[in-house]
Design a protein around this motif. Structure first.
Motif, short mmCIF file in Angstrom:
data_model
loop_
_atom_site.label_atom_id
_atom_site.label_comp_id
_atom_site.label_asym_id
_atom_site.label_seq_id
_atom_site.Cartn_x
_atom_site.Cartn_y
_atom_site.Cartn_z
N ASP A 73 15.21 -23.05 -6.25
CA ASP A 73 15.35 -24.01 -5.15
C ASP A 73 14.51 -25.27 -5.42
O ASP A 73 13.89 -25.81 -4.52
N GLY A 74 14.49 -25.68 -6.70
CA GLY A 74 13.77 -26.89 -7.09
C GLY A 74 12.31 -26.67 -7.47
O GLY A 74 11.67 -27.57 -7.98
N TRP A 75 11.77 -25.48 -7.21
CA TRP A 75 10.37 -25.19 -7.53
C TRP A 75 10.28 -24.60 -8.94
O TRP A 75 10.96 -23.63 -9.26
N SER A 76 9.39 -25.13 -9.74
CA SER A 76 9.18 -24.65 -11.10
C SER A 76 8.36 -23.37 -11.09
O SER A 76 7.28 -23.32 -10.49
N ILE A 77 8.84 -22.34 -11.76
CA ILE A 77 8.11 -21.08 -11.87
C ILE A 77 6.85 -21.27 -12.73
O ILE A 77 5.87 -20.57 -12.58
N ARG A 78 6.87 -22.27 -13.60
CA ARG A 78 5.71 -22.53 -14.46
C ARG A 78 4.61 -23.29 -13.73
O ARG A 78 3.44 -23.10 -14.02
N HIS A 79 5.00 -24.17 -12.79
CA HIS A 79 4.01 -25.04 -12.15
C HIS A 79 3.78 -24.75 -10.67
O HIS A 79 2.73 -25.09 -10.14
N ARG A 80 4.76 -24.16 -10.01
CA ARG A 80 4.66 -23.84 -8.57
C ARG A 80 5.16 -22.43 -8.32
O ARG A 80 6.07 -22.20 -7.53
N ARG A 81 4.57 -21.47 -9.03
CA ARG A 81 5.04 -20.08 -9.01
C ARG A 81 5.13 -19.51 -7.59
O ARG A 81 6.12 -18.88 -7.24
N ASP A 82 4.09 -19.70 -6.77
CA ASP A 82 4.11 -19.13 -5.42
C ASP A 82 5.25 -19.68 -4.58
O ASP A 82 5.93 -18.94 -3.86
N ASN A 83 5.48 -20.99 -4.66
CA ASN A 83 6.59 -21.60 -3.90
C ASN A 83 7.93 -21.08 -4.40
O ASN A 83 8.83 -20.80 -3.60
N ALA A 84 8.07 -20.95 -5.71
CA ALA A 84 9.33 -20.45 -6.28
C ALA A 84 9.57 -19.00 -5.86
O ALA A 84 10.68 -18.64 -5.48
N ARG A 85 8.55 -18.17 -5.90
CA ARG A 85 8.70 -16.75 -5.56
C ARG A 85 9.12 -16.55 -4.11
O ARG A 85 9.80 -15.58 -3.80
#
Length: 180
Positions: A124-136
């Motif tokens: 949803d636009g959130w990078s798992i590398r840089h914004r893992r918590d938001n992506a999860r």
């Protein structure tokens, strides 16, 4: 094993990648999806969102092999090589492939359980590398094997302690007893 160029007496096309056993041929559908994802990311801005809710872009994962050496150096195993795919919102998807194809490693990178060697996963636009918590927070994941311990009800009560104080412990004990 002979490279494909020797078998067919032709040069290797640009869409082929060099693998450990020679060139790896990418299917036309794979090429199309890779181009689609690359183009979507090129035109992506804050005002123009990506239509796919899950985007894997040139995803790669390499490991040092356990115990195996090549001339005194540990061999590198490439579990995932340049995977690019987009999944629209609301879709349920799975990965199919032979043993060792990188399915589990890919899912572990998507969920943030394994570091990405290169490329990225956008949820949803959130990078798992840089914004893992938001992506999860945007993911739902059903693992191949049970992710819960042997007695999930007891674990649930332990994690939600206050509920157990309201009489659920007896219910859990009853539910967790094996039936004769």
């Amino acid at each position: 094993a002979l490279p494909i160029s020797k078998l067919f007496n032709t040069s290797v096309p640009a869409w082929m990648m060099q693998g450990e056993q020679g060139p790896l041929v990418e299917d036309l559908d794979v090429q199309h999806e890779k181009r689609r994802v690359e183009q979507a990311l090129q035109h992506w801005t804050g005002a123009t969102p990506i239509t796919d809710k899950l985007v894997l872009t040139n995803l790669r994962k390499s490991f040092l092999a356990k115990g195996s050496t090549c001339g005194g150096k540990r061999k590198t195993v490439h579990a995932v090589r340049g995977l690019s795919v987009g999944v629209p919102g609301g879709e349920c998807f799975g990965l199919l492939g032979v043993n060792g194809a990188g399915k589990t490693t890919t899912m572990r990178m998507i969920t943030g359980d394994t570091e990405v060697s290169s490329g990225d996963v956008l949820v949803d636009g959130w990078s798992i590398r840089h914004r893992r918590d938001n992506a999860r927070r945007q993911l739902g994941y059903c693992p191949q094997f049970d992710a819960l311990p042997d007695n999930p009800m007891q674990t649930l009560c332990a994690l939600t302690g206050p509920l157990c104080q309201f009489g659920l412990t007896n219910t859990v004990a009853t539910l967790s007893k094996p039936k004769n």
